[in-house]
Every structure is written in structure tokens, then in C-alpha cells.
Enzyme design. Structure first.
Site, PDB file in Angstrom:
ATOM      1  N   LYS A   1       3.540 -15.221   2.267  1.00 21.13           N
ATOM      2  CA  LYS A   1       3.828 -15.963   0.961  1.00 21.13           C
ATOM      3  C   LYS A   1       5.237 -16.121   0.777  1.00 21.13           C
ATOM      4  CE  LYS A   1       2.152 -17.543  -3.044  1.00 21.13           C
ATOM      5  NZ  LYS A   1       1.358 -18.737  -3.060  1.00 21.13           N
TER       6      LYS A   1
ATOM      7  N   ASP B   1      -2.517 -18.347   0.451  1.00 27.24           N
ATOM      8  CA  ASP B   1      -3.450 -19.109  -0.473  1.00 27.24           C
ATOM      9  C   ASP B   1      -4.170 -19.930   0.415  1.00 27.24           C
ATOM     10  OD1 ASP B   1      -0.972 -20.372  -0.332  1.00 27.24           O
ATOM     11  OD2 ASP B   1      -1.069 -20.843  -2.534  1.00 27.24           O
TER      12      ASP B   1
ATOM     13  N   TYR C   1       0.811  -1.255   0.019  1.00 25.55           N
ATOM     14  CA  TYR C   1       0.047  -0.086  -0.179  1.00 25.55           C
ATOM     15  C   TYR C   1       0.758   1.361   0.121  1.00 25.55           C
ATOM     16  CZ  TYR C   1      -4.682  -1.721   0.585  1.00 25.55           C
ATOM     17  OH  TYR C   1      -5.875  -2.312   0.750  1.00 25.55           O
TER      18      TYR C   1
ATOM     19  N   ASP D   1     -12.199  -9.416   4.353  1.00 22.51           N
ATOM     20  CA  ASP D   1     -13.477  -9.385   3.541  1.00 22.51           C
ATOM     21  C   ASP D   1     -13.984 -10.752   3.296  1.00 22.51           C
ATOM     22  OD1 ASP D   1     -13.380  -6.516   3.183  1.00 22.51           O
ATOM     23  OD2 ASP D   1     -14.239  -6.835   1.113  1.00 22.51           O
TER      24      ASP D   1
ATOM     25  N   ASP E   1      -6.362  -6.900   4.026  1.00 25.46           N
ATOM     26  CA  ASP E   1      -7.373  -6.363   3.466  1.00 25.46           C
ATOM     27  C   ASP E   1      -8.196  -7.488   2.671  1.00 25.46           C
ATOM     28  OD1 ASP E   1      -8.921  -4.078   2.203  1.00 25.46           O
ATOM     29  OD2 ASP E   1      -7.992  -4.556   0.251  1.00 25.46           O
TER      30      ASP E   1
HETATM   31  C1  IPM Z   1     -10.194  -1.394   3.970  1.00 29.64           C
HETATM   32  C2  IPM Z   1     -10.663  -0.753   2.606  1.00 29.64           C
HETATM   33  C3  IPM Z   1      -9.531   0.372   2.529  1.00 29.64           C
HETATM   34  C4  IPM Z   1      -8.431  -0.492   2.352  1.00 29.64           C
HETATM   35  C5  IPM Z   1      -9.807   1.122   1.223  1.00 29.64           C
HETATM   36  C6  IPM Z   1     -11.182   1.977   1.304  1.00 29.64           C
HETATM   37  C7  IPM Z   1      -8.810   2.278   0.732  1.00 29.64           C
HETATM   38  O1  IPM Z   1     -10.714  -1.576   1.783  1.00 29.64           O
HETATM   39  O2  IPM Z   1     -10.335  -0.741   5.116  1.00 29.64           O
HETATM   40  O3  IPM Z   1     -10.457  -2.631   4.103  1.00 29.64           O
HETATM   41  O4  IPM Z   1      -8.175  -1.122   1.229  1.00 29.64           O
HETATM   42  O5  IPM Z   1      -7.395  -0.469   3.136  1.00 29.64           O
HETATM   43 MG    MG Z   2     -10.799  -3.653   2.649  1.00 26.46          MG
END
Ligand code: IPM
Ligand code: MG
Length: 367
Positions: free
Chosen positions: A193, A226, A142, A254, A250
Site C-alpha cells: 500500500k 486493494d 502483528y 483467506d 493474512d
Molecule cells: C492465520 C491465522 C492466524 C493469523 C491467527 C490464528 C493468529 O488467521 O494463520 O492466518 O492471524 O496469523
Molecule cells: Mg488468517
């Protein structure tokens, strides 16, 4: 107690709607438990781009630094997400994380009993899941340099980013993971990884050495990213504390959200090093985004936002009992059968964002 200074950022999309519910809960604690919060608001994301032409003002960063904590909803939207680097809506949030040096992002993934049936996994796999993903938040791909887009002729482009981790960066986030594991199940899974990436080899080496030197009482497991994605959906109950770099965190957070029934259930705490009193300067936000498709309709799930307030109470204000009350109130509301649209199953009538928030406040009153 002296009033704690909180910078409130409602942001874009569903942000203002879910923030209103978290603030109702904060008001309840002010009225009934003497939790005094001095709240100030700030613009970050698309709303800031519209107001001042940038996703965050320097002054907002200074105010965030001075506050005890930042309560953040979400920022972004298709009209601002793909502008040039530095000017995108998400860049406001990334700058806040970086400038405040909030290197550890804690994303608790807890499957509430009432929501086992809403999980994307089979009930027997989802039941009882209680893990925490610790995502390194101010390094990795990032922020790594060099990065950019260059022309390579024929109107073609080459985009490049740099994945980088140094031993000190790994140790400081590892420290957060080992300490947290000690208060929980005593297991840390470090995700990397290392079979391909040098940055991951350094990650694994540093984690191994630091574990042996300072945290050998905790069990450390290494897992390739993975395989980890597979294990999260196959047998998530094997995890207690997980620690990983910025992008892996990240993505996998999710993925883990699917276990809880909705990404609208997951809060997060972004913290740096503890202060002398053991509390943290932190930023608290749901892990979900701005959901522009449902913004303004009053149907978003405010649970992740309200649970983010609970984390703020716990980590920045030392109010762990009050934090537990919030979690218990959400649990009770869900057990009573209230569901926002994202969680409502066939035959269940969803409640609005504000009705859910009102029910959480009512549950606090019954506690
Ligand atoms: C998260 C989001 C952020 C990230 C975005 C909105 C920049 O996806 O907090 O997970 O990628 O960190
Ligand atoms: Mg995110």
C-alpha cells in the site's frame, strides 16, 4: 533414513479430528515407504490455557526448536481469543512463528480440476489457478512496537499498533519469492500500500532494488493491496508467486481460499532460512482456524491438514516425491467424487472426516 523428529500440535476445535487423518497418512508412509517419523505431542492454544494457564509453555518452544518440523492443526476458540494480549489462544502460535524465526509463510492456492464447480468463482475464472502467496510472518503490524490500549478519559480507549518493515526484512522474504518463482512461472507480484504507508514505500523500494541486483531474470510486478483483492477474484490466473506483508497476507490468503471451493483445502508452510542441506526447519499448518461450530462432529475437511503434511515432507525432509504422492492421492479422492460437508453440493452426500482420510490412504495404496 534416520527418523525425523516431528512435534505434533493438534490444538483446539476440529484440530484433533483433522490431525488424526494426517497421522494416518504419515503411518502409511512409515509402513510402505520407510519414512520414519519420531512423533511427540505438545499442547498449544486453548488446550494449553486450560492445562497450564498459558497458550504455550516455554518447554514447548524449546521442543519445537529441537524438532525437525512442527505439524500444527489449529488453535483458538471464542472462549480464549479475546483474553489480554499474550494470553490469547492464537498467541501460542504467534510465539512459535516468532521464536523459530519462520519469516516466510507459503500458502499455495491450487484449484483442483474436480473442484472447479465448487469454487466461488465462475468455472472459467477458477480453472487451472495455481498460485502461491508468500506472507511475511514475523514482522509488520502483528509484531510492531509500540502497541497497546490506553485510556483517554470518559471510559474511552485508544488502541494502537505499528506497521513497520525494514529493507533486510523485505529482502529475506523477497529472496524466498524470487527463488520459488524461478522454479515456477517466473513471475512475482509484490503487494503493498505504497500510495499511503511509509512501511509499504520501504517494502516497494527494497523489493525493487533487490530484484534489480540479484533476481532480474524473474519478472517483478508491484500491485496495490486493494487492487490485488479485486484481481484475485476477477482474474486469479494472472498470478504465479505473490509476496506481501504479514497482515495483507493474512487477509488475501483467506480471500484466495474462496477460489479453491473451501478454506478447508489450503495448507501452509512457515519456514526460515534454509539449512546447509537445503532443507528447512518449519511449521506446517492449514490456513483455516478451529471451526468451533463443527468441532467434535467428525465432518471437518482434513485435506488442508493432509496437504500440510505434504509440505512438511517436501520442505523439511526433502521428500518431494512423497509430497507429490499425497497431493495426487487427494486429487484422486476428489475426482472419485468424495466430498466433506464444506464441499458437497446439492444432491451430493458428504463423507466424514475419517472416511475422507481413509480414502486418501487407500488412494496412496493404489498409486
Ligand atoms: C492465520 C491465522 C492466524 C493469523 C491467527 C490464528 C493468529 O488467521 O494463520 O492466518 O492471524 O496469523
Ligand atoms: Mg488468517
Amino acid at each position: 533414513m534416520a527418523a525425523a523428529k516431528i512435534l505434533v500440535v493438534s490444538g483446539d476445535g476440529i484440530g484433533p479430528e483433522i490431525m488424526a487423518e494426517a497421522l494416518k497418512v504419515a503411518d502409511w508412509f512409515a509402513a510402505h515407504r520407510g519414512v520414519k517419523l519420531e512423533r511427540e505431542e505438545a499442547l498449544v492454544g486453548g488446550v494449553a490455557i486450560e492445562a497450564i494457564g498459558r497458550p504455550i509453555a516455554e518447554e514447548t518452544i524449546a521442543r519445537a526448536r529441537q524438532a525437525d518440523a512442527v505439524l500444527f492443526a489449529c488453535a483458538g476458540g471464542p472462549e480464549w481469543d479475546f483474553l489480554e494480549p499474550g494470553k490469547r489462544a492464537g498467541d501460542g502460535l504467534l510465539r512459535l512463528r516468532k521464536e523459530l524465526n519462520l519469516f516466510a509463510n507459503l500458502r499455495p492456492v491450487k484449484v483442483f480440476d474436480a473442484l472447479v464447480g465448487a469454487s466461488a468463482l465462475k468455472p472459467e475464472a477458477a480453472r487451472g489457478v495455481d498460485l502461491v502467496i508468500i506472507r511475511e510472518l514475523v514482522g509488520g503490524i502483528y509484531f510492531g512496537e509500540p502497541r497497546g490500549i490506553e485510556a483517554i478519559g470518559n471510559e474511552d480507549q485508544r488502541g494502537f499498533n505499528t506497521e513497520t518493515y525494514s529493507s533486510p526484512e523485505v529482502r529475506r522474504v523477497g529472496e524466498v519469492a524470487f527463488r520459488l518463482a524461478r522454479t515456477r512461472g517466473g513471475h512475482v507480484h509484490s503487494v503493498d500500500k505504497a500510495n499511503v504507508l511509509e512501511a509499504s514505500q520501504v517494502w516497494r523500494n527494497a523489493m525493487t532494488a533487490y530484484h534489480a541486483a540479484e533476481h532480474a531474470d524473474v519478472t517483478l510486478h508491484h500491485m496495490l493491496v486493494d487492487n490485488c483483492a479485486l484481481q484475485i477474484v476477477r482474474r486469479p490466473s494472472q498470478f504465479d508467486v505473490m509476496v506481501m506483508g504479514n497482515m495483507f497476507g493474512d487477509i488475501l490468503s483467506d480471500c484466495a481460499a474462496a477460489l479453491t471451493g473451501s478454506i478447508g483445502m489450503l495448507p501452509s508452510a512457515s519456514i526460515g532460512a534454509p539449512r546447509a542441506d537445503g532443507r528447512y526447519h518449519g511449521l506446517y499448518e492449514p490456513i483455516h482456524g478451529t471451526a468451533p461450530d463443527i468441532a467434535g462432529q467428525g465432518i471437518a475437511n482434513p485435506a488442508a491438514m493432509i496437504l500440510s503434511l505434504a509440505l512438511l515432507f517436501d520442505y523439511s525432509l526433502g521428500l518431494s516425491e512423497e509430497a507429490g504422492m499425497i497431493t495426487a492421492a487427494i486429487e484422486r479422492v476428489l475426482a472419485d467424487g468424495l466430498r466433506t460437508t464444506d464441499l458437497a453440493g446439492p444432491g451430493e452426500t458428504p463423507v466424514s472426516t475419517s472416511a475422507f482420510g481413509d480414502a486418501v490412504v487407500a488412494a496412496l495404496g493404489r498409486a
